[in-house]
Design an enzyme around this catalytic site. Sequence first.
Site, PDB file in Angstrom:
ATOM      1  N   SER A  52       0.800  -1.231   0.000  1.00 43.02           N
ATOM      2  CA  SER A  52       0.000   0.000   0.000  1.00 43.02           C
ATOM      3  C   SER A  52       0.829   1.276   0.000  1.00 43.02           C
ATOM      4  O   SER A  52       0.332   2.341  -0.359  1.00 43.02           O
ATOM      5  CB  SER A  52      -0.954   0.017   1.203  1.00 43.02           C
ATOM      6  N   ASP A 342      -2.775   8.368   8.018  1.00 47.50           N
ATOM      7  CA  ASP A 342      -3.734   7.499   8.716  1.00 47.50           C
ATOM      8  C   ASP A 342      -2.966   6.624   9.696  1.00 47.50           C
ATOM      9  O   ASP A 342      -1.817   6.915  10.029  1.00 47.50           O
ATOM     10  CB  ASP A 342      -4.571   6.678   7.715  1.00 47.50           C
ATOM     11  N   HIS A 345       0.004   4.899   7.268  1.00 44.59           N
ATOM     12  CA  HIS A 345       0.731   5.488   6.150  1.00 44.59           C
ATOM     13  C   HIS A 345       1.159   6.934   6.396  1.00 44.59           C
ATOM     14  O   HIS A 345       0.353   7.742   6.846  1.00 44.59           O
ATOM     15  CB  HIS A 345      -0.136   5.435   4.891  1.00 44.59           C
TER      16      HIS A 345
END
Length: 367
Positions: A52, A342, A345
């Site tokens: 991600s 978040d 990340h």
Amino acid sequence: MKLPAHCFLASTLKSLVRLTVLLLVVSSNKTKGAVKLPPNISVPAVLVFGDSIMDTGNNNNNLITSARSNFPPYGQDFKGGIPTGRFCNGKVPSDILVEELGIKEFLPAYLDPNLELNELPTGVCFASGGSGYDPLTSQTATAIPLSGQLDMFKEYIVKLKGHVGEDRTNFILANGLFFVVLGSNDISNTYFLTHLRELQYDVPTYSDFMLNSASNFFEEIYQLGARRIAVVSAPPVGCVPFHRTLSGGIARKCVQKYNDAVLLFNDKLSKKINSLNQKLPNSRIVYFDVYNPLLDVTVNHQKYGYKVGDRGCCGTGNLEVALTCNHLDATCSNVLDYVFWDGFHPSESVYKQLVPPLLQKYIHRFA
């Protein structure tokens, strides 16, 4: 028969206009690179495998995975304020890399339904949020595993040959930069969080298992033509807000045993890369240490101009990530104050601080 002077002039002007338009179209696809390349290096393309951190939207159409971010507030600072499937408020490292190298503004996801053929020669992203070196990691997150990312790469090569021919394809593969960014989900999620591998392996043997998978993958893309491979270290996952909240105690400190496991894996990975360079002719496999720079930004965030280093901007900042970071949550008033976007990340601002100097530090090793 000679053309009248005014006809010749008109024809010449039309040719100049066509040439100018063509040059504008070509130049509009490039950006002004900031990284200084050594004189003997040209980088025609960037190709990315990973999780991600690097995913630019490959998970968007995978409705069974929870590792998605194609909804607000993700992308609030991206061009047009659009959520694209990047796990960030703006650009991710994949984008910053191609921008710094002067290749293009964004690195498109290979599975983007709007991907155009003319994007292929300058590179695409195969990364999938939730994936790892351990096949079980991707399976648990219903992400695209490394084997699936490899299949996409093989398909990409076929399409590229059809578009630019075999010789140009071989040049792009040999001179392009391949980035592999994985490992954090294996250690933080598959080993410690879900305990799926903890009964099977202790930390040293699990790191060996991860290393074997990683090494096999590097050899596989080498056999397919990759020569310049940047292998990015696993980050200090024990310091992300999510794990601080769950396992960092009342003070929400960095979880040292998570970071120790990462350090052990990174040390083995670095040594393995050295041996692979001896084994694989003409290979330039380079270990990128992101662990220490990111740890420094997180722990000493005020030095870098941030006010908050232990919480994300989205929601409470303690846990929210992917589907739990959504439009129902308030976001912080100024994301530039935060190291993390978040629960997992970093923010675009952090990526913009870290990626260019890292690229500049290691680029000469690809010569």
